[in-house]
Design an enzyme around this catalytic site. Structure first.
Site, PDB file in Angstrom:
ATOM      1  N   SER A 217       4.676   2.181   8.214  1.00  0.00           N
ATOM      2  CA  SER A 217       4.318   0.982   7.458  1.00  0.00           C
ATOM      3  C   SER A 217       5.498   0.509   6.606  1.00  0.00           C
ATOM      4  CB  SER A 217       3.124   1.266   6.545  1.00  0.00           C
ATOM      5  OG  SER A 217       1.991   1.594   7.296  1.00  0.00           O
TER       6      SER A 217
ATOM      7  N   HIS B 220       0.814  -1.217   0.000  1.00  0.00           N
ATOM      8  CA  HIS B 220       0.000   0.000   0.000  1.00  0.00           C
ATOM      9  C   HIS B 220       0.849   1.269   0.000  1.00  0.00           C
ATOM     10  CE1 HIS B 220       0.419  -0.040   4.521  1.00  0.00           C
ATOM     11  NE2 HIS B 220       0.438   1.265   4.319  1.00  0.00           N
TER      12      HIS B 220
ATOM     13  N   ASP C  77      -0.073  -7.562   1.702  1.00  0.00           N
ATOM     14  CA  ASP C  77       0.436  -6.184   1.727  1.00  0.00           C
ATOM     15  C   ASP C  77       1.966  -6.152   1.749  1.00  0.00           C
ATOM     16  OD1 ASP C  77       0.459  -3.466   1.782  1.00  0.00           O
ATOM     17  OD2 ASP C  77      -0.356  -3.258   3.805  1.00  0.00           O
TER      18      ASP C  77
END
Length: 379
Positions: free
Chosen positions: A205, A99, A129
């Site tokens: 992230s 993402h 992801d």
């Protein structure tokens, strides 16, 4: 005959004494050997001396790994997305979240020492992801240590590294607080992931989750629940086959040529300048003189050899920075002034000294460097 009898008696007596002496010596030697082998060595048992090395302290684990954690700036049609990643192999491959790089037209990779490089997307999953970005400039660089068979358990201590909220090279600690969590988020399926007490903030992230005891990567920090201090990390063992396949057979993405990416002398921010000075002193506090010296500009290095630089800090046990102030100069550089408290001497005899320091921070061959500096003791 009388003489022969006397001789024979003497010979037998001599032989008898020799046998008794040899027997006694053997018995004494055996007894001493047994006592020695059964006794405890003052240096510790062999198993203690040759056993498993002690775990590294937290500061060392964080510093060693932060050098291989990167900040990603991804440009797309809606603006810029920031995220984190880490060096996975010697091919210059960076693991991050899908993402973070989704729909990106350009990827800029910033290292811990603020060096910036162009990255190209070579692997991306539509369900998990996970993505892989290759940086040719990092080829041959030693990567992070990956735990390829460890399964974490509840209560295990962990360290989450990344660049949350634009704060490069941040470390948070916590524990594995849950196992085998399953949910969907932004079209990605999270299956059997770790729940961690260390929060995963925006920009964090894609950063690595480390095992506190070994310093090895056990997961990829990926998501959080609303505003709660609960994060989720994808176990690295789940995605190693996928990552290794991308590394061996890189894909070509339409928008991953990075022709629009720029790593030139972008506008220097006071935040970057302050970070570089802090990273310089963090390296010194970890006795990583090589990294600290590498942050100096070429003119400074020409006037000071590495050996002299290192000798100048051997008696510095630790440094704390206070009152850091940054402001721009006419030529576009940043001047950073601060007060530092240095603990100097040795562990048995030390003192605290204060210094006023002033550094000039600027770009040199597209890399941010400490171009010059001066230090004066406080009265």
């Amino acid at each position: 005959m009388k003489i022969n009898k006397i001789f024979i008696v003497s010979l037998l007596t001599t032989i008898t004494f020799l046998v008794i002496g040899i027997t006694a010596c053997f018995a004494i030697h055996k007894n001493i050997s047994l006592k020695s082998s059964r006794g405890s060595s003052k240096l510790g048992n062999v198993s203690e001396v040759l056993g498993t090395p002690k775990s590294k302290d937290l500061k060392t684990i964080i510093h060693e790994n932060q050098k291989l954690v990167v900040s990603l700036e991804v440009k797309n049609s809606s603006g810029n997305i920031t995220g984190s990643g880490f060096l996975y192999d010697t091919k210059g491959d960076i693991v991050t979240n899908a993402h973070v790089v989704k729909d990106g037209s350009a990827i800029i990779v910033k290292m811990a020492d603020t060096a910036t490089y162009k990255g190209k997307l070579i692997g991306k999953s539509e369900l998990t992801d996970i993505a892989l970005v290759r940086v040719d400039n990092l080829k041959g660089k030693s990567p992070m240590k990956i735990s390829k068979n460890k399964k974490a358990d509840i209560g295990d201590e962990i360290i989450a590294l990344g660049s949350p909220l634009g704060l490069q090279n941040t470390a948070t600690t916590g524990i594995i607080s849950g196992l085998n969590r399953n949910f969907n988020l932004e079209n990605y399926q999270y299956k059997n992931v770790y729940q961690i007490s260390a929060p995963v903030s925006p920009g964090n992230s894609g950063g690595p989750l480390l095992d506190r005891s070994t310093g090895q990567v056990i997961g990829i920090n990926s998501a959080k629940v609303d505003d709660e201090s609960i994060g989720f990390s994808i176990p690295i063992t789940q995605v190693i086959p996928m990552i290794d396949n991308w590394a061996a057979n890189p894909n070509t993405y339409k928008f991953s040529s990075q022709n629009t990416a720029s790593t030139g002398d972008s506008k220097l921010s006071t935040e970057d300048a302050a970070y570089l000075v802090s990273y310089f002193y963090n390296s010194l506090n970890s006795n990583d003189y090589v990294t600290a010296y590498s942050l100096l500009g070429a003119n400074w290095q020409q006037s000071t050899t590495y050996e002299d630089f290192r000798k100048g800090y051997l008696q510095t046990l630790s440094v704390k920075i206070d009152n850091m102030i940054c402001h721009g100069t006419e030529n576009g550089n940043i001047e950073v002034s601060a007060v530092i408290q240095a603990v100097e001497g040795n562990t048995s005899n030390s003192k605290v000294s204060k210094y006023n320091v002033v550094y000039t921070i600027g770009y040199e061959n597209n890399n941010l460097k400490i171009l010059s500096g001066k230090s004066t003791p406080q009265e």
